[in-house]
Design an enzyme around this catalytic site. Sequence first.
Site, short mmCIF file in Angstrom:
data_model
loop_
_atom_site.label_atom_id
_atom_site.label_comp_id
_atom_site.label_asym_id
_atom_site.label_seq_id
_atom_site.Cartn_x
_atom_site.Cartn_y
_atom_site.Cartn_z
N LYS A 137 6.50 -1.48 1.74
CA LYS A 137 5.30 -1.27 2.51
C LYS A 137 4.02 -1.82 2.30
CE LYS A 137 2.60 3.69 3.29
NZ LYS A 137 3.15 3.45 4.89
N GLU A 193 13.02 4.03 13.11
CA GLU A 193 11.97 4.59 12.81
C GLU A 193 10.48 4.94 14.06
OE1 GLU A 193 9.88 3.37 8.72
OE2 GLU A 193 10.46 1.35 9.37
N ARG A 233 7.21 4.01 -5.16
CA ARG A 233 7.27 2.55 -4.09
C ARG A 233 6.96 1.33 -4.12
NH1 ARG A 233 7.55 6.15 1.12
NH2 ARG A 233 5.73 5.85 1.70
N TYR A 275 0.75 -0.79 0.29
CA TYR A 275 0.21 -0.12 -0.01
C TYR A 275 0.73 1.13 -0.11
CZ TYR A 275 0.42 1.28 5.27
OH TYR A 275 0.83 1.59 6.21
N1 PDD Z 1 3.37 6.40 6.80
N2 PDD Z 1 7.96 5.12 8.29
C1 PDD Z 1 6.41 4.47 7.76
C2 PDD Z 1 7.30 2.47 8.94
C3 PDD Z 1 5.68 4.84 7.63
O1 PDD Z 1 4.88 4.05 7.47
C4 PDD Z 1 6.26 5.84 6.64
C5 PDD Z 1 4.17 6.06 6.30
C6 PDD Z 1 6.33 6.60 6.91
C7 PDD Z 1 6.94 7.94 5.48
O2 PDD Z 1 6.93 8.07 4.82
P1 PDD Z 1 6.69 9.52 3.65
O3 PDD Z 1 7.63 10.38 4.28
O4 PDD Z 1 6.69 8.42 2.15
O5 PDD Z 1 5.33 9.30 4.22
C8 PDD Z 1 8.01 6.17 7.64
C9 PDD Z 1 2.23 6.59 6.23
C10 PDD Z 1 1.78 7.76 5.76
C11 PDD Z 1 1.65 5.62 6.66
O6 PDD Z 1 1.35 3.94 6.80
O7 PDD Z 1 0.14 6.25 6.54
#
Ligand code: PDD
Length: 290
Positions: A155, A188, A56, A37
């Site tokens: 993801k 993270e 991605r 996703y």
């Molecule tokens: N989350 N790390 C994780 C584990 C994440 O799920 C996300 C994003 C990020 C930040 O990635 P980006 O900058 O591409 O949004 C880092 C999204 C917002 C979510 O799952 O809701």
Amino acid sequence: MDKKANSIIYINGEIHSPENAKISVFDRGFLFGDSVYEVTRTYDRKVFLWDEHYDRLKKSSTKIGMHLPFSKVFLKNEIEKTMERLQNKEVFIRVIVTRGEGGFSLDPSTLTENNLIIMIKEMTRYPECWYRDGVHVIIANTHRTNKDSLDPAIKSGNYLNNVMAYMEAATQNVYDSVMLNSEGYVTEATTSNIWVVKGNEVITPPLKAGILEGITRKTVIKLAKENEIKIVQRNFLPAELINGDECFLTSSTKEIVPITKIDGHPVGDGGPGPTTKKIHELYRSFISQQ
Ligand code: PDD
């Protein structure tokens, strides 16, 4: 508050109200988290950084050995078509592709087609105090999954690990958890990348620590380079985070969120720091140029 309020759901070409959006119990996303996703949002009703999110999504599906039958352009059109139902609203967008519907077993060979789900929700404003005062986090006991088992760079719909870390934070009434890897290094937060500022350096864990390669992370690295802010990607322990001058989180939906307390210890002088504010300003100006 009804979390489904003001949302609209697309499933395989049809648009449903949230109450009528249904998917089979044999869907492998439901059974095994066997799905990928992406989450993004709009600014001025434009889908933010769709090309990057699509790339991605494609990488994630390749990494789980799933063919992605939807093109960048097709998905963007479907998102925009669905968004039309929430006119004049800024929206939150979640695109899910599952491996499809099978039987009871793990074996994917009996599958028919992927399921494509697009969830669109009105973007509500995040609390002003997150940005003004910063948020509090803890270091979770739940570790991030190991790169050799379920690579955090994917993801995927399997976020149980992050759910458990988030629950630890919720139990302690704080905003989120920071997750470590099996070597004890910071990776993270549960849905954001993490950064620490020390002196003139802005430090973030490297991809090899086992993290999602955030699109906001990439943007911040690019903006920092253009503005002579020194970025260092290296492993660090939680003590370095707690002893940093400033800390912050980045994600597509929430942008740059300052962290002002970790495990009860104030970070720096206890308020959002100047580098965090500067990076957020640069990011906001980048958004306005898209
Ligand atoms: N989350 N790390 C994780 C584990 C994440 O799920 C996300 C994003 C990020 C930040 O990635 P980006 O900058 O591409 O949004 C880092 C999204 C917002 C979510 O799952 O809701």
